[in-house]
Design a protein around this motif. Sequence first.
Motif, short mmCIF file in Angstrom:
data_model
loop_
_atom_site.label_atom_id
_atom_site.label_comp_id
_atom_site.label_asym_id
_atom_site.label_seq_id
_atom_site.Cartn_x
_atom_site.Cartn_y
_atom_site.Cartn_z
N GLU A 202 168.39 -21.27 71.84
CA GLU A 202 167.15 -20.50 71.73
C GLU A 202 167.21 -19.61 70.50
N ASP B 87 165.32 -16.38 68.33
CA ASP B 87 164.38 -15.29 68.51
C ASP B 87 163.33 -15.34 67.41
N ALA B 88 162.32 -14.51 67.52
CA ALA B 88 161.22 -14.50 66.58
C ALA B 88 161.69 -14.22 65.15
N ALA B 89 162.70 -13.39 64.99
CA ALA B 89 163.20 -13.06 63.65
C ALA B 89 163.81 -14.29 62.98
N ASP B 90 164.51 -15.15 63.76
CA ASP B 90 165.08 -16.38 63.20
C ASP B 90 163.97 -17.31 62.71
N ILE B 91 162.97 -17.50 63.53
CA ILE B 91 161.84 -18.38 63.17
C ILE B 91 161.11 -17.82 61.96
N GLU B 92 160.88 -16.52 61.95
CA GLU B 92 160.19 -15.89 60.83
C GLU B 92 160.98 -16.04 59.53
N GLU C 193 160.52 -19.64 58.35
CA GLU C 193 159.17 -19.82 57.81
C GLU C 193 159.03 -19.14 56.45
N HIS C 194 159.71 -18.01 56.27
CA HIS C 194 159.67 -17.30 55.00
C HIS C 194 160.32 -18.15 53.89
N THR D 26 161.75 -27.18 64.11
CA THR D 26 163.02 -26.51 63.87
C THR D 26 163.95 -26.77 65.04
#
Length: 137
Positions: A9, A11-16, A19-20, A85
């Motif tokens: 899993e 977290d949102a920071a990893d996905i962000e 995406e960056h 991802t």
Amino acid sequence: MNPEAVPIEADAADIEAIEHVVATVERTQRAKDAEGFLALFHPDALWTTAHGKVLLGLDAIAAFTRAVVPAAVRDGDVTYEVAHTRFLRPDVAAVKVRQVYHSAEGDTEGAPLYVMTRQADGRRLLHAGQNTEVRIG
């Protein structure tokens, strides 16, 4: 059940962060910004171009990029979108990207696969990449 088979899993920071990186690839390609693009790579990166040229290490990637990116001739624009991802480990992600070149003659597509690693400072860098031209038919 094999513990390695359990999906990791994120977290949102990893996905962000991922995406960056992809958004920066898009921005630097549009701007023909070779140095901005190269800042996204791990020093030991492995990169394979859409036409099969294998580049080992940042020096080889930089030489190719500095020669090709600024001289690229396009009559349209390019977009990059994270399509999928998969976290292989918390610090390693395989990222499938949808790359579309938009032109007056019609769109053409690429299907890059990026392997990104998270560095000690939290940044995600391109550690391996395989760009593949999508052929219709």
